[in-house]
Design a protein around this motif. Sequence first.
Motif, PDB file in Angstrom:
ATOM      1  N   ASP A   1     100.946  44.543  11.993  1.00  0.00           N
ATOM      2  CA  ASP A   1     101.017  43.471  11.004  1.00  0.00           C
ATOM      3  C   ASP A   1     101.779  43.896   9.749  1.00  0.00           C
ATOM      4  O   ASP A   1     102.566  43.133   9.203  1.00  0.00           O
ATOM      5  CB  ASP A   1      99.606  43.018  10.617  1.00  0.00           C
ATOM      6  N   GLY A   2     101.518  45.128   9.312  1.00  0.00           N
ATOM      7  CA  GLY A   2     102.180  45.619   8.100  1.00  0.00           C
ATOM      8  C   GLY A   2     103.680  45.750   8.298  1.00  0.00           C
ATOM      9  O   GLY A   2     104.472  45.363   7.441  1.00  0.00           O
ATOM     10  N   GLN A   3     104.071  46.275   9.479  1.00  0.00           N
ATOM     11  CA  GLN A   3     105.509  46.429   9.758  1.00  0.00           C
ATOM     12  C   GLN A   3     106.189  45.072   9.851  1.00  0.00           C
ATOM     13  O   GLN A   3     107.303  44.893   9.366  1.00  0.00           O
ATOM     14  CB  GLN A   3     105.697  47.176  11.083  1.00  0.00           C
ATOM     15  N   ARG A   4     105.495  44.106  10.480  1.00  0.00           N
ATOM     16  CA  ARG A   4     106.095  42.782  10.630  1.00  0.00           C
ATOM     17  C   ARG A   4     106.312  42.156   9.265  1.00  0.00           C
ATOM     18  O   ARG A   4     107.362  41.566   8.996  1.00  0.00           O
ATOM     19  CB  ARG A   4     105.208  41.886  11.494  1.00  0.00           C
ATOM     20  N   GLN A   5     105.320  42.312   8.388  1.00  0.00           N
ATOM     21  CA  GLN A   5     105.447  41.734   7.044  1.00  0.00           C
ATOM     22  C   GLN A   5     106.614  42.385   6.301  1.00  0.00           C
ATOM     23  O   GLN A   5     107.388  41.698   5.644  1.00  0.00           O
ATOM     24  CB  GLN A   5     104.126  41.944   6.290  1.00  0.00           C
ATOM     25  N   THR A   6     106.745  43.701   6.442  1.00  0.00           N
ATOM     26  CA  THR A   6     107.859  44.392   5.792  1.00  0.00           C
ATOM     27  C   THR A   6     109.190  43.891   6.348  1.00  0.00           C
ATOM     28  O   THR A   6     110.147  43.672   5.601  1.00  0.00           O
ATOM     29  CB  THR A   6     107.741  45.914   6.016  1.00  0.00           C
ATOM     30  N   ALA A   7     109.244  43.685   7.659  1.00  0.00           N
ATOM     31  CA  ALA A   7     110.485  43.197   8.271  1.00  0.00           C
ATOM     32  C   ALA A   7     110.817  41.800   7.747  1.00  0.00           C
ATOM     33  O   ALA A   7     111.982  41.481   7.498  1.00  0.00           O
ATOM     34  CB  ALA A   7     110.341  43.171   9.790  1.00  0.00           C
ATOM     35  N   LEU A   8     109.786  40.971   7.551  1.00  0.00           N
ATOM     36  CA  LEU A   8     110.034  39.627   7.031  1.00  0.00           C
ATOM     37  C   LEU A   8     110.544  39.688   5.594  1.00  0.00           C
ATOM     38  O   LEU A   8     111.387  38.886   5.180  1.00  0.00           O
ATOM     39  CB  LEU A   8     108.761  38.790   7.105  1.00  0.00           C
ATOM     40  N   ILE A   9     110.008  40.643   4.832  1.00  0.00           N
ATOM     41  CA  ILE A   9     110.495  40.815   3.459  1.00  0.00           C
ATOM     42  C   ILE A   9     111.950  41.267   3.490  1.00  0.00           C
ATOM     43  O   ILE A   9     112.786  40.783   2.716  1.00  0.00           O
ATOM     44  CB  ILE A   9     109.596  41.802   2.695  1.00  0.00           C
ATOM     45  N   ALA A  10     112.258  42.160   4.425  1.00  0.00           N
ATOM     46  CA  ALA A  10     113.642  42.625   4.559  1.00  0.00           C
ATOM     47  C   ALA A  10     114.564  41.459   4.894  1.00  0.00           C
ATOM     48  O   ALA A  10     115.670  41.359   4.374  1.00  0.00           O
ATOM     49  CB  ALA A  10     113.735  43.703   5.631  1.00  0.00           C
ATOM     50  N   ARG A  11     114.111  40.560   5.753  1.00  0.00           N
ATOM     51  CA  ARG A  11     114.917  39.388   6.098  1.00  0.00           C
ATOM     52  C   ARG A  11     115.202  38.546   4.857  1.00  0.00           C
ATOM     53  O   ARG A  11     116.324  38.114   4.619  1.00  0.00           O
ATOM     54  CB  ARG A  11     114.223  38.523   7.144  1.00  0.00           C
ATOM     55  N   ALA A  12     114.133  38.354   4.054  1.00  0.00           N
ATOM     56  CA  ALA A  12     114.305  37.563   2.834  1.00  0.00           C
ATOM     57  C   ALA A  12     115.274  38.264   1.884  1.00  0.00           C
ATOM     58  O   ALA A  12     116.109  37.623   1.244  1.00  0.00           O
ATOM     59  CB  ALA A  12     112.959  37.341   2.165  1.00  0.00           C
ATOM     60  N   LEU A  13     115.191  39.598   1.825  1.00  0.00           N
ATOM     61  CA  LEU A  13     116.099  40.352   0.946  1.00  0.00           C
ATOM     62  C   LEU A  13     117.542  40.217   1.409  1.00  0.00           C
ATOM     63  O   LEU A  13     118.459  40.148   0.588  1.00  0.00           O
ATOM     64  CB  LEU A  13     115.724  41.831   0.948  1.00  0.00           C
ATOM     65  N   ALA A  14     117.729  40.175   2.734  1.00  0.00           N
ATOM     66  CA  ALA A  14     119.085  40.077   3.269  1.00  0.00           C
ATOM     67  C   ALA A  14     119.747  38.776   2.843  1.00  0.00           C
ATOM     68  O   ALA A  14     120.963  38.659   2.839  1.00  0.00           O
ATOM     69  CB  ALA A  14     119.049  40.180   4.794  1.00  0.00           C
ATOM     70  N   GLN A  15     118.940  37.812   2.471  1.00  0.00           N
ATOM     71  CA  GLN A  15     119.484  36.541   2.004  1.00  0.00           C
ATOM     72  C   GLN A  15     120.174  36.723   0.649  1.00  0.00           C
ATOM     73  O   GLN A  15     120.892  35.851   0.192  1.00  0.00           O
ATOM     74  CB  GLN A  15     118.349  35.511   1.910  1.00  0.00           C
ATOM     75  N   ASP A  16     119.904  37.878   0.010  1.00  0.00           N
ATOM     76  CA  ASP A  16     120.595  38.277  -1.211  1.00  0.00           C
ATOM     77  C   ASP A  16     120.460  37.235  -2.319  1.00  0.00           C
ATOM     78  O   ASP A  16     121.420  36.909  -3.013  1.00  0.00           O
ATOM     79  CB  ASP A  16     122.086  38.518  -0.913  1.00  0.00           C
ATOM     80  N   SER A  17     119.273  36.717  -2.484  1.00  0.00           N
ATOM     81  CA  SER A  17     119.039  35.687  -3.490  1.00  0.00           C
ATOM     82  C   SER A  17     118.344  36.314  -4.690  1.00  0.00           C
ATOM     83  O   SER A  17     117.622  37.295  -4.539  1.00  0.00           O
ATOM     84  CB  SER A  17     118.124  34.611  -2.900  1.00  0.00           C
ATOM     85  N   PRO A  18     118.579  35.781  -5.891  1.00  0.00           N
ATOM     86  CA  PRO A  18     117.914  36.353  -7.076  1.00  0.00           C
ATOM     87  C   PRO A  18     116.413  36.082  -7.093  1.00  0.00           C
ATOM     88  O   PRO A  18     115.679  36.793  -7.757  1.00  0.00           O
ATOM     89  CB  PRO A  18     118.619  35.659  -8.242  1.00  0.00           C
ATOM     90  N   ILE A  19     115.977  35.041  -6.368  1.00  0.00           N
ATOM     91  CA  ILE A  19     114.567  34.668  -6.405  1.00  0.00           C
ATOM     92  C   ILE A  19     113.940  34.901  -5.032  1.00  0.00           C
ATOM     93  O   ILE A  19     114.537  34.572  -4.001  1.00  0.00           O
ATOM     94  CB  ILE A  19     114.403  33.184  -6.783  1.00  0.00           C
ATOM     95  N   LEU A  20     112.727  35.463  -5.055  1.00  0.00           N
ATOM     96  CA  LEU A  20     112.015  35.744  -3.809  1.00  0.00           C
ATOM     97  C   LEU A  20     110.628  35.139  -3.937  1.00  0.00           C
ATOM     98  O   LEU A  20     109.927  35.392  -4.911  1.00  0.00           O
ATOM     99  CB  LEU A  20     111.918  37.258  -3.659  1.00  0.00           C
TER     100      LEU A  20
END
Lengths: 335, 351
Positions: free
Chosen positions: A157-176
């Motif tokens: 679960d922890g790894q999946r959540q981190t991967a999802l955060i990484a996906r959001a970061l890849a969107q390269d948006s100023p707001i998360l």
Amino acid sequence: MDGKDKMTAANFPAIHAEELELGYRSAQGLNLLASGVSFDLHRGELTCLMGPNGVGKSTLLKAILHQHPPLKGSIFLENEEVRQLSDRERARKVAVVLTEKIPAGAMTVHELVALGRVPHTGWWGQLSPQDRSVVKRVMDITRITQLAGKKLAALSDGQRQTALIARALAQDSPILILDEPTAHLDLTNRFEIMYLLRDLAKKAGKAILVVTHDLEVAMETADTLWLMEAGKALQQGSPEDLMIQGGIQSLLPGDKWQIDPESGKIRLKDPPNLPQIEGPIHLSHWIRNVFRKNPELTRPERIVVRDQPFGIRLFFADRTEELNGIAEMIRFLQQ
Amino acid sequence: MTFNISSHWMNKLKSYKLLLSLLLCMILWLINLSLGSVSIPVDHLLQRLLGIPFPSDSWEIIVMEYRLPKSLTAILAGIGLTISGLQMQTFFRNPLAGPYVLGISSGAGLGVALLSMAGSAFGWQFLAGSGNYWSAIIAASLGSIAVLVMMGLAAWKVRDSMTLLIVGLMFGSAASSLITLLAYFSAAEELKMFTIWSMGNLGNTGWEKLGLLSGAVLLGLVPALASVKAYNAMLLGENYAVSMGINFQRLRWSMIVSTGILTGSITAFCGPIAFIGIAVPHLTRLLFKTNNHTLLFPAAALLGILVLLVCDSISQLPGMATSLPINAVTTAFGAPLIIWLIMRRNFSEEF
């Protein structure tokens, strides 16, 4: 992510909302969840949004994402009104981590993170060398590079959540924006995820909004707390201020529960006429805990607890009793 | 670094698989042309391709007038049905979705049923010319278009995809019940005609019809190819897709239009062809081990061609005077294959 962006964006908040009215219009009429909601979300800060279930937190998120526009009021993402942005422009400003389960278990971590580039790629979705380098960088930042080839179904679960955060970061948006990112996680993972987010806010200069029910974690990591309460304006402030001034108590309606001002934890209110407890603080704390949990216990007049060797002495009006453990004490007081 | 290397090799492997499928398609196409009640050797077929005429004139007629259009129809239907099914499965996030979940085949069936059976049921005479295959095509097209228009209205009214799926299934059930009613009142001969239509037939498309069918399939593929990226985003569910800037409403309309044109035209020309549209996308995911639609679309199209060509070749095996109905073959040979593939690994996790 780079310094130049930060400079130009510094003049206005990442999200600015004015006098929002949140709710749903249905055939039965208007269901108003919150009104007069105004706030600013700043870059470089980790903000936690807290509030009881059903108070309108998810509706607020949907309003920011323009999936369910507010009934009244307006929201600005970096000085541009959200309803005037195209889907693609909005996706380049806000990335999300949602609570919903990812259906595709066969996808690899790398494929998931690469999907974050969707708002930046062409119609066929082909990654340019620049897209690839962003994907690689966010996987380094979140330390999941070694998981790249793993299938999502095989992650913890922890790894999946981190991967999802990484996906959001890849969107390269100023707001998360993250909706309960630490739910279902164990203790260390909860803190790992929140410190990762805090790091991202500080080092990458992102504006991060986290909806959470985890007061302990929020106290520990947030720069700003937003408290939502039914029918009231949004309370904002540093978590420490809100704790000291008692604002956090508003999270706990009724008088059954209280927040321990020292630890920041929620606990049952102290029952009346607790016995006087003497001894080192880390021991007397747990004796008090026993009496809060078990209000039916007979109460001695005075309790003295000592360390090394551990021992409890109970003083009654007519006698004293010497015990070697807390379970033993509970059994004795139940009689 | 190790990851980069392995991912590089994985991509290489996948391109090889794609190339291999293409090669297999071409071989099977030749086999498909050569097999039948009259067996035509492959080397003569290859020579014919180079311009050397067949030694026998009857071969020329068999290949050019019958087998070639039929195999081309199989190729078009294989592509169209598979791409429709793939779009439906990803859009509805439902492994049981297929090209017919929006009720298009039932609509086409109702059109043909009205054409072939309403004569005796209602005493209508103006549809007497149902022996003409063109009229069946027109009736099936009208039926599919009618269902498509109703689905469009439903999609305009409801936003939820699950509701849309249920409405589509209900349209299908309603059309089937009307067909049952018509069948109950119709004469035995008309009933048989309708039943044969519903078994599917790849061999009824001459060159003229083939031109129309290929135009329709190409037209139907355009919105699908334009949405490849959106389908990839949809793998994470509707909310994530929208958060990544995907216009969900546009995707929904593109899905309805694309699958409507593809399945509608194929059903009109060939009847409802079972199994391919639902099973081949699963087969593709299992064989190519990917969920990425940039790869899945071409791979599924190739496997669709492959499977339908194999089924068609089986249906016209030598030694048999007539060919078997295509649906009997697709289901009888395809279903066990898929059951085996699905039982092999954790299927729902892969989806």
